[in-house]
Design a protein around this motif. Structure first.
Motif, short mmCIF file in Angstrom:
data_model
loop_
_atom_site.label_atom_id
_atom_site.label_comp_id
_atom_site.label_asym_id
_atom_site.label_seq_id
_atom_site.Cartn_x
_atom_site.Cartn_y
_atom_site.Cartn_z
N GLN A 79 -3.34 1.42 -11.43
CA GLN A 79 -3.10 2.84 -11.67
C GLN A 79 -2.43 3.51 -10.47
O GLN A 79 -1.48 4.30 -10.62
N VAL A 80 -2.89 3.18 -9.28
CA VAL A 80 -2.33 3.78 -8.06
C VAL A 80 -0.87 3.39 -7.89
O VAL A 80 0.01 4.25 -7.72
N HIS A 82 1.21 1.88 -10.02
CA HIS A 82 2.06 2.22 -11.17
C HIS A 82 2.55 3.66 -11.04
O HIS A 82 3.73 3.96 -11.26
N ALA A 83 1.63 4.55 -10.65
CA ALA A 83 2.02 5.95 -10.45
C ALA A 83 3.05 6.07 -9.32
O ALA A 83 4.07 6.75 -9.47
N ILE A 84 2.80 5.39 -8.22
CA ILE A 84 3.73 5.44 -7.09
C ILE A 84 5.10 4.90 -7.51
O ILE A 84 6.14 5.49 -7.19
N GLN A 86 6.47 5.02 -10.29
CA GLN A 86 7.14 5.96 -11.20
C GLN A 86 7.35 7.34 -10.57
O GLN A 86 7.76 8.27 -11.26
N ARG A 88 5.07 9.38 -9.39
CA ARG A 88 4.03 10.35 -9.74
C ARG A 88 2.90 10.28 -8.71
O ARG A 88 2.75 9.28 -8.01
N PRO A 89 2.09 11.33 -8.59
CA PRO A 89 0.95 11.28 -7.69
C PRO A 89 -0.05 10.21 -8.15
O PRO A 89 -0.28 10.05 -9.35
N ALA A 90 -0.63 9.51 -7.21
CA ALA A 90 -1.63 8.50 -7.55
C ALA A 90 -2.90 9.20 -8.03
O ALA A 90 -3.31 10.21 -7.46
N PRO A 91 -3.54 8.68 -9.09
CA PRO A 91 -4.78 9.29 -9.58
C PRO A 91 -5.87 9.29 -8.51
O PRO A 91 -6.11 8.27 -7.87
N LYS A 152 8.09 -0.79 -7.41
CA LYS A 152 8.71 -0.51 -8.71
C LYS A 152 7.86 -1.07 -9.84
O LYS A 152 7.01 -1.94 -9.64
N VAL A 153 8.14 -0.54 -11.03
CA VAL A 153 7.52 -1.01 -12.27
C VAL A 153 8.62 -1.68 -13.08
O VAL A 153 9.72 -1.14 -13.20
#
Length: 198
Positions: A79-80, A82-84, A86, A88-91, A152-153
Motif C-alpha cells: 500500500q505504501v 503503490h501509493a508512492i 502513483q 499519491r500520499p502513502a496511507p 513505479k507500478v
C-alpha cells in the motif's frame, strides 16, 4: 521446487519483491506465493535475506501467527509503495504498520560491520520472525533513503500492479518485466493497430 521460484524477481529491493509475492493484484484471481510459514522462510533464503541452513531451521516452526504478521507487513509495504509509485500520499495506517514492524525488527537485531566500511542490522537465532525482520528494515531503508522518485507500478492493463525501482537512465521503464507484461502490452498494441487498419 517452491511455487515462488516461477515468479520473476524484478522489484530491485527486498521490500518491493516481498510485496510482489502476490501476483495479479488487480485481477479477479490474485495468486499468493507465500501461503505457509515454511514458504515464507524459504523465500527469505531465495532472495538472500537469510542463508539456506537458517531457512531450513526456521521452516520447521509451526508459526501461523508469524505468517499473519508477515503478510500484514506485506500488505502495508504494498500500500505504501503503490501509493508512492502513483504519486499519491502513502496511507497513514500502512506507514504506521511498517514503522511498527521496523521497530520490532531492529529491537531484535545487532549493529555490526557490513564489510564495506559501514554498519548494518544483523539478525541471528531461530525466532520465526527472523524471516520477515530484514524485509521491514529494507522497506524503511528505501522510505528514508530513496530513491522514491524511481518507484513505479507496472503499467500493464491486465492487473499486474507489480512494484519496481526504475533504474533505467531515462526513467522510461513501464513494465515489471519486458518478457511478461511488456510483451503482453506489445501484442495488444499490434492487435489494436491491425484492427484499426481494417
Amino acid at each position: 521446487m517452491h511455487a515462488f521460484e516461477s515468479l520473476d524477481v524484478f522489484g530491485g529491493a527486498a521490500g518491493l519483491d516481498f510485496a510482489n509475492t502476490v501476483d495479479g493484484r488487480g485481477t479477479d484471481r490474485p495468486v499468493d506465493y507465500l501461503p505457509t510459514y515454511a514458504e515464507l522462510a524459504a523465500w527469505s533464503a531465495y532472495i538472500g535475506l537469510v542463508d539456506t541452513a537458517d531457512a531450513e531451521r526456521l521452516g520447521r516452526h509451526d508459526a501461523p501467527a508469524t505468517l499473519r504478521t508477515a503478510l500484514s507487513l506485506r500488505e502495508a509495504v504494498f500500500q505504501v509503495f503503490h501509493a508512492i509509485g502513483q504519486g499519491r500520499p502513502a496511507p497513514v495506517a500502512a506507514l504506521d504498520e511498517v514503522r511498527q514492524r521496523y521497530a520490532e525488527a531492529t529491537a531484535a537485531a545487532r549493529l555490526a560491520p557490513d564489510g564495506a566500511g559501514a554498519f548494518t542490522w544483523q539478525f541471528e537465532g531461530d525466532d520465526p520472525d527472523r524471516a520477515w525482520w530484514p524485509i521491514a528494515v529494507d522497506a524503511v531503508r528505501l522510505l528514508t533513503g530513496g530513491p522514491l522518485d524511481r518507484i513505479k507500478v507496472c503499467a500493464a492493463e491486465a492487473g499486474c500492479a507489480g512494484l519496481f525501482l526504475d533504474t533505467s537512465k531515462n526513467r522510461s521503464r513501464r513494465w515489471c518485466t519486458m518478457d511478461g507484461c511488456g510483451v503482453d502490452a506489445k501484442v495488444k498494441r499490434q492487435a489494436t493497430r491491425r484492427r484499426n487498419r481494417t
